[in-house]
Design an enzyme around this catalytic site. Sequence first.
Site, short mmCIF file in Angstrom:
data_model
loop_
_atom_site.label_atom_id
_atom_site.label_comp_id
_atom_site.label_asym_id
_atom_site.label_seq_id
_atom_site.Cartn_x
_atom_site.Cartn_y
_atom_site.Cartn_z
N CYS A 2 1.03 -1.18 0.23
CA CYS A 2 0.24 0.22 0.17
C CYS A 2 1.00 1.53 -0.31
CB CYS A 2 -0.37 -0.04 0.76
SG CYS A 2 -2.02 2.01 0.88
N GLU A 104 -4.11 1.74 -6.16
CA GLU A 104 -2.83 -0.11 -6.31
C GLU A 104 -2.59 0.59 -8.29
OE1 GLU A 104 -0.86 -1.26 -6.01
OE2 GLU A 104 -1.16 -1.87 -4.58
#
Length: 222
Positions: A2, A104
């Site tokens: 992340c 992402e």
Amino acid sequence: MCGRFTIDASEKEILDEYDLQGPIHDFQPRYNVAPGQPVLAVIHDGQKKRAGFLKWGLVPSWANDPKIGYKMINARSESAHQKPSFKRLLARKRCLIIADSFYEWQKTEEGKQPKRISLENRKLFTFAGLWDKWDQDDEAMYTCTILTREANDFMQPIHHREPVILPKDKEDDWIEPIVHDPQDMHQFVMSLPDQPLHAYDVSTIVNSAKNESEACIKPLIS
């Protein structure tokens, strides 16, 4: 992993959602939070929950060089209970890191396509985080890392890892002011259910952490 996220919410929304006493000093909505920057986190001091900012990128208390933080923005939940950098933090220094989405990058034939990913059933949510205080030569620094795990079925086509998102009813359990065995906290994380996710394409302007505006979260029109 992340590596970027957002927190598009008002201070009141956050205070109400997490039953906090305000104000949250220096708070403002963020559209492209990056490693090395302050992130809004919640801890429990033994008497009440408190919100404040931690620098994203863990610098363990024993580190000689604070630059190590740039290599420790994430901690693998599968092995954190075995690693010296994270083991004792799992026992006593757990935090909630507040967000409303994360980014992402999905590999495509045209290149990497950024996606904004949020929860289907609630606006605000929290990542499971660990924090520590680094203190050297009268310089104190409070830093954190986000736990990650293998991607669920929804995330697999996008990326093989995802942040650990806490169910609403597990958030207080995560930060309760009780020292736990790291193995027990490992089992706690491993037992967390998948959270229902939603994703859409956004502009590549999010690729640069210098870009920080609502344009970052605007759906990309093909």
